[in-house]
Design an enzyme around this catalytic site. Structure first.
Site, PDB file in Angstrom:
ATOM      1  N   ARG A 123      -4.488  10.606   3.607  1.00  0.00           N
ATOM      2  CA  ARG A 123      -3.345  11.402   4.031  1.00  0.00           C
ATOM      3  C   ARG A 123      -2.311  11.508   2.927  1.00  0.00           C
ATOM      4  NH1 ARG A 123      -1.497  14.265   7.472  1.00  0.00           N
ATOM      5  NH2 ARG A 123       0.730  14.532   7.679  1.00  0.00           N
TER       6      ARG A 123
ATOM      7  N   LYS B 162       0.841  -1.214   0.000  1.00  0.00           N
ATOM      8  CA  LYS B 162       0.000   0.000   0.000  1.00  0.00           C
ATOM      9  C   LYS B 162       0.867   1.252   0.000  1.00  0.00           C
ATOM     10  CE  LYS B 162      -1.705   1.749   3.970  1.00  0.00           C
ATOM     11  NZ  LYS B 162      -1.439   3.178   4.166  1.00  0.00           N
ATOM     12  N   ASN B 163       1.865   1.308   0.891  1.00  0.00           N
ATOM     13  CA  ASN B 163       2.625   2.555   1.061  1.00  0.00           C
ATOM     14  C   ASN B 163       3.603   2.812  -0.075  1.00  0.00           C
ATOM     15  OD1 ASN B 163       1.116   3.005   3.283  1.00  0.00           O
ATOM     16  ND2 ASN B 163       2.685   2.416   4.768  1.00  0.00           N
TER      17      ASN B 163
ATOM     18  N   ASP C 101       3.971   0.389  12.286  1.00  0.00           N
ATOM     19  CA  ASP C 101       2.717  -0.120  11.704  1.00  0.00           C
ATOM     20  C   ASP C 101       2.433  -1.558  12.089  1.00  0.00           C
ATOM     21  OD1 ASP C 101       3.051   1.710   8.569  1.00  0.00           O
ATOM     22  OD2 ASP C 101       2.452   2.328  10.581  1.00  0.00           O
TER      23      ASP C 101
ATOM     24  N   CYS D 174      -5.252  12.439  11.701  1.00  0.00           N
ATOM     25  CA  CYS D 174      -5.674  11.042  11.809  1.00  0.00           C
ATOM     26  C   CYS D 174      -5.482  10.632  13.258  1.00  0.00           C
ATOM     27  CB  CYS D 174      -4.887  10.151  10.864  1.00  0.00           C
ATOM     28  SG  CYS D 174      -3.374   9.625  11.570  1.00  0.00           S
TER      29      CYS D 174
ATOM     30  N   ARG E 261      -8.832  -0.121   3.904  1.00  0.00           N
ATOM     31  CA  ARG E 261      -7.908   0.832   3.252  1.00  0.00           C
ATOM     32  C   ARG E 261      -6.601   0.142   2.900  1.00  0.00           C
ATOM     33  NH1 ARG E 261      -6.038   4.998   6.985  1.00  0.00           N
ATOM     34  NH2 ARG E 261      -4.523   5.168   5.301  1.00  0.00           N
TER      35      ARG E 261
ATOM     36  N   ASP F 159       6.132  20.016   8.269  1.00  0.00           N
ATOM     37  CA  ASP F 159       7.226  21.004   8.266  1.00  0.00           C
ATOM     38  C   ASP F 159       8.455  20.514   7.484  1.00  0.00           C
ATOM     39  OD1 ASP F 159       7.162  19.219  10.644  1.00  0.00           O
ATOM     40  OD2 ASP F 159       9.137  20.059  10.997  1.00  0.00           O
TER      41      ASP F 159
ATOM     42  N   ARG G  27       0.165  15.220  12.674  1.00  0.00           N
ATOM     43  CA  ARG G  27       0.944  14.766  11.505  1.00  0.00           C
ATOM     44  C   ARG G  27       1.371  15.995  10.724  1.00  0.00           C
ATOM     45  NH1 ARG G  27      -1.550   9.154   9.217  1.00  0.00           N
ATOM     46  NH2 ARG G  27       0.484   9.041   8.230  1.00  0.00           N
ATOM     47  N   PRO G  28       2.417  16.665  11.212  1.00  0.00           N
ATOM     48  CA  PRO G  28       2.863  17.911  10.585  1.00  0.00           C
ATOM     49  C   PRO G  28       3.521  17.658   9.221  1.00  0.00           C
ATOM     50  CG  PRO G  28       4.394  17.249  12.288  1.00  0.00           C
ATOM     51  CD  PRO G  28       3.271  16.259  12.330  1.00  0.00           C
TER      52      PRO G  28
HETATM   53  C1  EPZ Z   1       4.134   6.859   6.648  1.00  0.00           C
HETATM   54  O1  EPZ Z   1       3.431   7.936   7.232  1.00  0.00           O
HETATM   55  C2  EPZ Z   1       3.145   5.722   6.523  1.00  0.00           C
HETATM   56  N1  EPZ Z   1       2.051   6.129   5.622  1.00  0.00           N
HETATM   57  C3  EPZ Z   1       2.592   5.358   7.892  1.00  0.00           C
HETATM   58  O2  EPZ Z   1       1.801   4.193   7.710  1.00  0.00           O
HETATM   59  C4  EPZ Z   1       3.749   4.983   8.819  1.00  0.00           C
HETATM   60  O3  EPZ Z   1       3.244   4.789  10.128  1.00  0.00           O
HETATM   61  C5  EPZ Z   1       4.808   6.080   8.832  1.00  0.00           C
HETATM   62  O4  EPZ Z   1       5.215   6.420   7.499  1.00  0.00           O
HETATM   63  C6  EPZ Z   1       6.060   5.663   9.603  1.00  0.00           C
HETATM   64  O5  EPZ Z   1       6.603   4.531   8.987  1.00  0.00           O
HETATM   65  C7  EPZ Z   1       2.279   6.064   4.295  1.00  0.00           C
HETATM   66  O6  EPZ Z   1       3.352   5.694   3.844  1.00  0.00           O
HETATM   67  C8  EPZ Z   1       1.121   6.469   3.407  1.00  0.00           C
HETATM   68  P1  EPZ Z   1       6.442   9.985   8.765  1.00  0.00           P
HETATM   69  P2  EPZ Z   1       4.114   9.396   7.242  1.00  0.00           P
HETATM   70  O7  EPZ Z   1       6.516  11.252   7.972  1.00  0.00           O
HETATM   71  O8  EPZ Z   1       4.948   9.570   6.034  1.00  0.00           O
HETATM   72  C9  EPZ Z   1       6.907  13.295  12.149  1.00  0.00           C
HETATM   73  C10 EPZ Z   1      -0.103   2.863   7.719  1.00  0.00           C
HETATM   74  O9  EPZ Z   1      -0.632   2.279   8.686  1.00  0.00           O
HETATM   75  N2  EPZ Z   1       6.934  14.281  11.066  1.00  0.00           N
HETATM   76  O10 EPZ Z   1       7.516   8.982   8.608  1.00  0.00           O
HETATM   77  O11 EPZ Z   1       3.050  10.405   7.516  1.00  0.00           O
HETATM   78  C11 EPZ Z   1       5.531  12.646  12.315  1.00  0.00           C
HETATM   79  O12 EPZ Z   1       4.686  13.431  13.116  1.00  0.00           O
HETATM   80  C12 EPZ Z   1       0.375   4.278   7.898  1.00  0.00           C
HETATM   81  O13 EPZ Z   1       0.109   2.358   6.603  1.00  0.00           O
HETATM   82  C13 EPZ Z   1       7.237  15.600  11.368  1.00  0.00           C
HETATM   83  O14 EPZ Z   1       7.466  15.961  12.517  1.00  0.00           O
HETATM   84  O15 EPZ Z   1       5.044   9.276   8.524  1.00  0.00           O
HETATM   85  C14 EPZ Z   1       5.887  11.321  12.967  1.00  0.00           C
HETATM   86  O16 EPZ Z   1       6.024  11.519  14.354  1.00  0.00           O
HETATM   87  C15 EPZ Z   1      -0.005   4.839   9.260  1.00  0.00           C
HETATM   88  N3  EPZ Z   1       7.269  16.513  10.360  1.00  0.00           N
HETATM   89  C16 EPZ Z   1       7.275  10.989  12.376  1.00  0.00           C
HETATM   90  O17 EPZ Z   1       7.770  12.214  11.827  1.00  0.00           O
HETATM   91  C17 EPZ Z   1       7.029  16.158   9.054  1.00  0.00           C
HETATM   92  O18 EPZ Z   1       7.103  17.051   8.169  1.00  0.00           O
HETATM   93  C18 EPZ Z   1       7.250   9.967  11.271  1.00  0.00           C
HETATM   94  O19 EPZ Z   1       6.302  10.403  10.310  1.00  0.00           O
HETATM   95  C19 EPZ Z   1       6.725  14.811   8.772  1.00  0.00           C
HETATM   96  C20 EPZ Z   1       6.688  13.886   9.792  1.00  0.00           C
END
Ligand code: EPZ
Length: 430
Positions: free
Chosen positions: A93, A22-23, A305, A117, A397, A125, A122-123
């Site tokens: 998302r 999926k991802n 996950d 979510c 999903r 930045d 989920r920022p």
């Molecule tokens: C991806 O989300 C996955 N989704 C998530 O899977 C997964 O939990 C996550 O990566 C971690 O592996 C998809 O790939 C569609 P991140 P993502 O950016 O990209 C912080 C599922 O169940 N952060 O790696 O949104 C954030 O808050 C889903 O399939 C910032 O601070 O995750 C988090 O604490 C759920 N600033 C950490 O980083 C930013 O600009 C990791 O988030 C971006 C993220």
């Protein structure tokens, strides 16, 4: 709303074939926008997140041919807008990947901010830091993220924290930028590597994906390609844990064992037998589960996950286990639901302590997010009695044909359509 009705306990035995990731799919499909030719993508999971991201590309003007349930041919050459309105973007998302793809192709993008979510804030930045480093001007107004650039120029970008989404989005924006972009502290998940391989098959020049330093040498043009998506690491892990939770014996087929190393290691630590083959893994459990501790980390650490699913197993094991959630701020919400089935756990911020030896019993529960829902399915198959799981749209999903796959393994699971409780609108008077 539909729900699952599951009777337990059940013992899962037999074989299950894992679908495409999926991802990876929700990153690769937007990446097609960067191409100047038709892209044929195979092994796409037939799940709602993929349907939504495909509908967004169609709404932008892409020509999309569904060759079969798992294969799409996408021609992005008629895309006529770089605006993704709220009614399209709000439904998932990963719609924010449209920003990187549209910016990378057209030097502009106007995309609605994604919804929140149940995992916590989920920022974006780090995504925005990357776009600005490449020379884009990013303004957020009316809950729309507006990116424009005269030209995108390669740049070094350090990610303050490991972010899958930011790594993906910067890769998409940088692939046609002038010069070299270096992403430092990049995410290393299998779906990052899959996206880089997809882009390179279109003529991109991306090196180091899968390490924490990714170099992207900008190229002027990307051509069409044929590509097959990798198997889903998390779907595979979910079925491995389901086999372990039901004293089962399951051969999980169409996997890349290296992607599952942290999950296999944890199951073995708990006393589960794990046999690795070239593209499959066999999981056998005799029901004697030992406690263990988990700390979720970016890949290759234990995946966040898989945290809810493994926590079900921990609550059944002998002894007390500690789970530390290091990626998301609020990923223990499922525990309140699973307490209704007998899970015993205490949550304190990023740490949950699971009292083992629980004999789970069937109960009505509500899925709070995709992986929490998967954990509830596992618990319901291991529990004594009948369970009902509502809000199964979360689960569907990310899990293709979950009812059919689990039924083939011996589970007693039915999908029930529940009449909408809201009063029916007055019958139209003809
Ligand atoms: C991806 O989300 C996955 N989704 C998530 O899977 C997964 O939990 C996550 O990566 C971690 O592996 C998809 O790939 C569609 P991140 P993502 O950016 O990209 C912080 C599922 O169940 N952060 O790696 O949104 C954030 O808050 C889903 O399939 C910032 O601070 O995750 C988090 O604490 C759920 N600033 C950490 O980083 C930013 O600009 C990791 O988030 C971006 C993220």
């Amino acid at each position: 709303m539909d729900k699952f009705v599951i009777n337990g306990p059940t013992r899962l035995t037999g074989e299950v074939t894992i679908s495409g990731a999926k991802n990876a799919a929700v990153a690769i499909i937007p990446a097609v926008i960067l191409s100047d030719g038709i892209c044929r993508i195979e092994n796409i999971p037939n799940i709602s997140d993929v349907h939504i991201i495909t509908q967004i590309l169609y709404a932008l003007g892409a020509d999309i041919k569904r060759v079969n349930l798992n294969t799409l041919e996408i021609d992005p050459r008629n895309i006529h807008t770089t605006v993704v309105p709220h009614e399209l973007a709000k439904r998932m998302r990963a719609s924010y990947y449209l920003i990187g793809a549209l910016l990378g192709k057209f030097n502009k993008a106007r995309v609605s901010m994604p919804g929140g979510c149940d995992l916590g804030i989920r920022p974006m930045d780090l995504h925005i830091k990357g776009f600005e480093a490449l020379g884009a001007t990013v303004k957020t107004e009316n809950a729309m993220i507006n990116c424009t650039a005269d030209n995108l120029i390669g740049s070094p970008i350090y990610l303050d924290m490991v972010s899958v989404g930011a790594t993906v989005n910067i890769m998409l924006a940088a692939v046609k930028a002038y010069g070299l972009t270096v992403i430092e502290n990049a995410a290393k998940e299998p779906h990052i590597v899959d996206l880089a391989n997809f882009l390179n098959s279109m003529g991109a020049d991306i090196r180091g994906a899968g390490t924490d330093l990714i170099k992207i040498y900008g190229v002027p043009k990307l051509h069409g390609t044929n590509y097959s998506i990798i198997p889903d690491q998390i779907e595979a892990g979910t079925y491995m844990v389901a086999a372990a939770a039901t004293n089962g014996d399951v051969l999980v087929k169409n996997v890349i064992p290296k992607h599952l190393e942290s999950i296999s290691a944890k199951l073995e630590e708990m006393g589960v037998q794990v046999e690795e083959y070239d593209d499959s893994i066999r999981v056998i459990s005799n029901g004697n589960l030992r406690r263990c501790n988990i700390k979720t980390m970016p890949h290759p650490g234990f995946p966040t996950d898989m945290q809810p699913q493994l926590s079900v197993l921990l609550s059944m094991a002998e002894g007390t286990s500690i789970v530390t959630e290091n990626v998301w701020g609020n990923r223990f919400r499922y525990i309140d639901e699973l307490r209704r089935m007998g899970m015993k756990a205490v949550v304190d911020g990023q740490v949950a302590v699971f009292e083992g030896g629980c004999k789970l019993t069937g109960a009505p529960v509500m899925a709070t997010d995709l992986r929490a829902g998967a954990a509830m399915v596992i618990a319901a198959m291991a529990a004594q009695g009948q369970s009902e799981i509502e809000n199964i749209y979360h689960i569907e999903r990310g899990y293709e044909n979950i009812v059919e796959k689990l039924t083939a393994l011996g589970a007693d699971i039915k999908r029930i359509t529940v009449p909408d409780e809201t009063p029916k609108a007055a019958a139209r008077v003809s």
